[in-house]
Design a protein around this motif. Structure first.
Motif, PDB file in Angstrom:
ATOM      1  N   GLY A  31       0.817  -1.205   0.000  1.00 20.06           N
ATOM      2  CA  GLY A  31       0.000   0.000   0.000  1.00 20.06           C
ATOM      3  C   GLY A  31       0.849   1.253   0.000  1.00 20.06           C
ATOM      4  N   LEU A  32       1.957   1.241   0.755  1.00 23.17           N
ATOM      5  CA  LEU A  32       2.832   2.404   0.816  1.00 23.17           C
ATOM      6  C   LEU A  32       3.467   2.682  -0.538  1.00 23.17           C
ATOM      7  CD1 LEU A  32       4.259   4.559   2.587  1.00 23.17           C
ATOM      8  CD2 LEU A  32       6.050   2.857   3.010  1.00 23.17           C
ATOM      9  N   VAL A  33       3.983   1.644  -1.197  1.00 22.11           N
ATOM     10  CA  VAL A  33       4.650   1.834  -2.485  1.00 22.11           C
ATOM     11  C   VAL A  33       3.661   2.270  -3.555  1.00 22.11           C
ATOM     12  CG1 VAL A  33       5.930   0.671  -4.327  1.00 22.11           C
ATOM     13  CG2 VAL A  33       6.497   0.225  -1.931  1.00 22.11           C
ATOM     14  N   PHE A  34       2.562   1.527  -3.678  1.00 18.14           N
ATOM     15  CA  PHE A  34       1.584   1.870  -4.705  1.00 18.14           C
ATOM     16  C   PHE A  34       0.920   3.213  -4.405  1.00 18.14           C
ATOM     17  CE2 PHE A  34      -2.736   1.300  -6.651  1.00 18.14           C
ATOM     18  CZ  PHE A  34      -2.305   1.401  -7.961  1.00 18.14           C
ATOM     19  N   GLY A  35       0.656   3.482  -3.136  1.00 19.61           N
ATOM     20  CA  GLY A  35       0.074   4.764  -2.766  1.00 19.61           C
ATOM     21  C   GLY A  35       1.016   5.921  -3.027  1.00 19.61           C
ATOM     22  N   GLY A  36       2.329   5.703  -2.826  1.00 19.00           N
ATOM     23  CA  GLY A  36       3.284   6.752  -3.121  1.00 19.00           C
ATOM     24  C   GLY A  36       3.332   7.086  -4.605  1.00 19.00           C
ATOM     25  N   ILE A  37       3.276   6.043  -5.447  1.00 17.54           N
ATOM     26  CA  ILE A  37       3.303   6.276  -6.898  1.00 17.54           C
ATOM     27  C   ILE A  37       2.010   6.943  -7.354  1.00 17.54           C
ATOM     28  CG2 ILE A  37       3.403   5.133  -9.146  1.00 17.54           C
ATOM     29  CD1 ILE A  37       5.103   2.937  -7.798  1.00 17.54           C
ATOM     30  N   ALA A  38       0.870   6.373  -6.944  1.00 19.04           N
ATOM     31  CA  ALA A  38      -0.413   6.952  -7.350  1.00 19.04           C
ATOM     32  C   ALA A  38      -0.597   8.342  -6.763  1.00 19.04           C
ATOM     33  CB  ALA A  38      -1.556   6.024  -6.913  1.00 19.04           C
ATOM     34  N   GLY A  39      -0.169   8.524  -5.521  1.00 18.55           N
ATOM     35  CA  GLY A  39      -0.328   9.827  -4.891  1.00 18.55           C
ATOM     36  C   GLY A  39       0.506  10.902  -5.553  1.00 18.55           C
ATOM     37  N   TRP A  40       1.682  10.536  -6.073  1.00 21.76           N
ATOM     38  CA  TRP A  40       2.514  11.533  -6.755  1.00 21.76           C
ATOM     39  C   TRP A  40       1.781  12.115  -7.959  1.00 21.76           C
ATOM     40  CZ3 TRP A  40       4.784  12.551 -11.446  1.00 21.76           C
ATOM     41  CH2 TRP A  40       5.803  13.505 -11.456  1.00 21.76           C
ATOM     42  N   PHE A  41       1.073  11.249  -8.692  1.00 21.87           N
ATOM     43  CA  PHE A  41       0.310  11.728  -9.842  1.00 21.87           C
ATOM     44  C   PHE A  41      -0.960  12.461  -9.394  1.00 21.87           C
ATOM     45  CE2 PHE A  41       2.778   8.297 -11.816  1.00 21.87           C
ATOM     46  CZ  PHE A  41       3.242   8.935 -12.948  1.00 21.87           C
ATOM     47  N   ALA A  42      -1.686  11.877  -8.446  1.00 19.83           N
ATOM     48  CA  ALA A  42      -2.991  12.430  -8.072  1.00 19.83           C
ATOM     49  C   ALA A  42      -2.857  13.805  -7.441  1.00 19.83           C
ATOM     50  CB  ALA A  42      -3.709  11.481  -7.125  1.00 19.83           C
ATOM     51  N   THR A  43      -1.819  13.991  -6.609  1.00 22.15           N
ATOM     52  CA  THR A  43      -1.693  15.259  -5.891  1.00 22.15           C
ATOM     53  C   THR A  43      -1.122  16.376  -6.755  1.00 22.15           C
ATOM     54  OG1 THR A  43       0.446  14.478  -5.027  1.00 22.15           O
ATOM     55  CG2 THR A  43      -1.500  14.190  -3.624  1.00 22.15           C
ATOM     56  N   SER A  88      -4.407   1.582   4.735  1.00 25.13           N
ATOM     57  CA  SER A  88      -5.451   0.879   3.981  1.00 25.13           C
ATOM     58  C   SER A  88      -4.957  -0.505   3.565  1.00 25.13           C
ATOM     59  CB  SER A  88      -5.845   1.693   2.752  1.00 25.13           C
ATOM     60  OG  SER A  88      -6.378   2.946   3.109  1.00 25.13           O
ATOM     61  N   GLY A  89      -3.659  -0.593   3.211  1.00 21.28           N
ATOM     62  CA  GLY A  89      -3.082  -1.898   2.894  1.00 21.28           C
ATOM     63  C   GLY A  89      -3.058  -2.833   4.083  1.00 21.28           C
ATOM     64  N   VAL A  90      -2.822  -2.280   5.285  1.00 23.68           N
ATOM     65  CA  VAL A  90      -2.905  -3.109   6.498  1.00 23.68           C
ATOM     66  C   VAL A  90      -4.313  -3.680   6.644  1.00 23.68           C
ATOM     67  CG1 VAL A  90      -2.758  -3.093   9.012  1.00 23.68           C
ATOM     68  CG2 VAL A  90      -1.054  -1.866   7.651  1.00 23.68           C
ATOM     69  N   ALA A  91      -5.321  -2.836   6.424  1.00 20.77           N
ATOM     70  CA  ALA A  91      -6.702  -3.316   6.507  1.00 20.77           C
ATOM     71  C   ALA A  91      -6.961  -4.408   5.471  1.00 20.77           C
ATOM     72  CB  ALA A  91      -7.670  -2.151   6.305  1.00 20.77           C
TER      73      ALA A  91
END
Length: 425
Positions: A96-108, A220-223
């Motif tokens: 979740g951290l890795v994928f969220g970091g990549i997606a978040g870089w684009f989304a933000t 969220s990945g932990v969940a």
């Protein structure tokens, strides 16, 4: 509420959760596990939405990525070595951290509506690709795994899985809360309130937003990992938009302005789904109605309503505030009873089975409808009078509650408790 009393309430709640296996059946304990997972997911989402003010419509992507990462980790290492079964959610956290970091870089890169649409597009992209990437997501059948013994526990019983889930949820909530007390957590509020001022002061706003996005995706990945540990399987349906919508609904119903508000909303709505879905086909409609009512009349959510009741109690005392509480509860109960009666009656009258009965003999009178253990005739005025009288009684009780609050305030509006007055009425 003071810090000491808040801590006392949290410890009491944790003790109650720890005692649930002794109070609930195995079936209800399974429901409690899902409530805990939903509470963690909603709290992780609230870090992004409530704390940073970034409304995401695709947070199921990070829940699902964490779930599939946990499946692959469980199948790869067999729940032994450096990553035994109790630590498996770490795989979901890392993914979740890795994928969220990549997606978040684009989304933000964008904000507001554009940010929300980018998050939705990313989630839809993953959802559409998942059935075709069979090596990663298992196709339509999904992937399965098994919990393996570790640390002297076999994790074969629901009770052991519950305590494992509870431990991870409490730890994650504690870490999320500690984050909000750090300087970076304080700056996260600045992203919500005035990101332009933060940029003017020299902060890297895009980097901060990406970090918050990644942290939210990590929890969220932990969940998602806990979901796999509980179910021992994962399917691409974890990426469906309904799961993202549930996170938004739970957070706002519970209240995004209070740290444990989303957890409260998620627990209540998950329990509501388990308790009501077997009783009625319209349970999703009830969820939608509740969400609309909260947004219209209680924008601070259920936690805000509890806070308003606490302020009334603190200002006027329990004996003086009790009539307002009783009238408010009576109005809510009468409105709920009338609405449920009317919705269930209409659902049966417009159902396919009922219309088939009418077509069998169009000349015959309408057959009665079985509701709450009694037959109700659509042509009988009493059938329609019951819900209308209940709704009218709810309105009368709400008016009485408002008048009671006015009398407590000395006959006029009271600025310090206006929110409480509106929410209770």
């Amino acid at each position: 509420m003071t810090t000491r009393s808040a801590l006392a309430y949290c410890l009491a709640g944790a003790a109650l959760l720890a005692a649930l296996p002794f109070l609930l059946s195995q079936g209800l304990l399974n429901a409690a596990i899902q409530m805990l997972i939903a509470a963690l997911f909603a709290s992780a989402y609230n870090l992004l939405c409530g704390q940073a003010g970034m409304l995401s419509f695709g947070h199921a992507a990070y829940f699902g990525v964490g779930a599939f990462a946990t499946v692959h980790a469980m199948n790869a290492v067999g729940g032994a070595g450096l990553l035994p079964t109790p630590l498996m959610p770490l795989a979901g956290a890392a993914a979740g951290l890795v994928f969220g970091g990549i997606a978040g870089w684009f989304a933000t890169q964008r904000s507001g509506t554009y940010f929300a649409m980018i998050t939705l597009a990313i989630a839809e992209l993953v959802h559409s690709l998942a059935p075709h990437l069979k090596g990663v997501f298992g196709g339509e059948a999904g992937l399965s795994t098994m919990r393996m013994p570790a640390w002297g526990y076999d994790f074969g019983s629901t009770t052991q899985v519950y305590y494992l889930t509870l431990g991870w949820v409490l730890l994650s909530l504690a870490l999320l809360y500690l984050y909000t007390r750090t300087p970076l957590g304080r700056l996260t509020l600045g992203l919500r309130e005035n990101s332009h001022r933060l940029r003017f002061l020299g902060y890297n706003v895009h980097g901060m937003a990406t970090l918050v996005f990644a942290l939210s995706a990590m929890f969220s990945g932990v969940a998602g990992g806990l979901q796999v540990v509980s179910n021992e399987s994962a399917n691409y349906v974890l990426f469906e938009p309904a799961l993202s919508a549930a996170a938004v609904l739970h957070a706002y119903i519970g209240g995004v302005q209070v740290f444990l508000g989303p957890a409260l909303g998620a627990a209540l709505m998950t329990f509501f789904g388990y308790a009501v879905s077997d009783l009625t086909r319209s349970w999703l409609l009830y969820q939608g109605i509740l969400f609309v009512l909260v947004m219209m009349f209680m924008p601070t959510g259920l936690s805000g309503l509890i806070g308003a009741a606490g302020r009334l109690h603190g200002r006027y005392g329990l004996p003086r505030a009790m009539p307002a509480f009783v009238l408010a509860l009576g109005a809510g109960a009468a409105a709920s009873a009338g609405a449920v009666f009317l919705i269930e009656l209409l659902q049966r009258l417009f159902s396919q089975d009922y219309r088939s009965l009418l077509r069998l003999d169009p000349e015959a009178p309408w057959p009665p409808v079985e509701l709450f253990g009694q037959a109700w005739h659509a042509s009988d005025p009493l059938t329609w009078a019951v819900p209308l009288l209940l709704l009218a009684a709810a309105g009368l009780l709400a008016w009485g509650c408002r008048r009671t609050l006015d009398r407590l305030a000395g006959g006029g509006p009271v600025a310090p408790v206006r929110g409480a007055k509106e929410e209770l009425a």
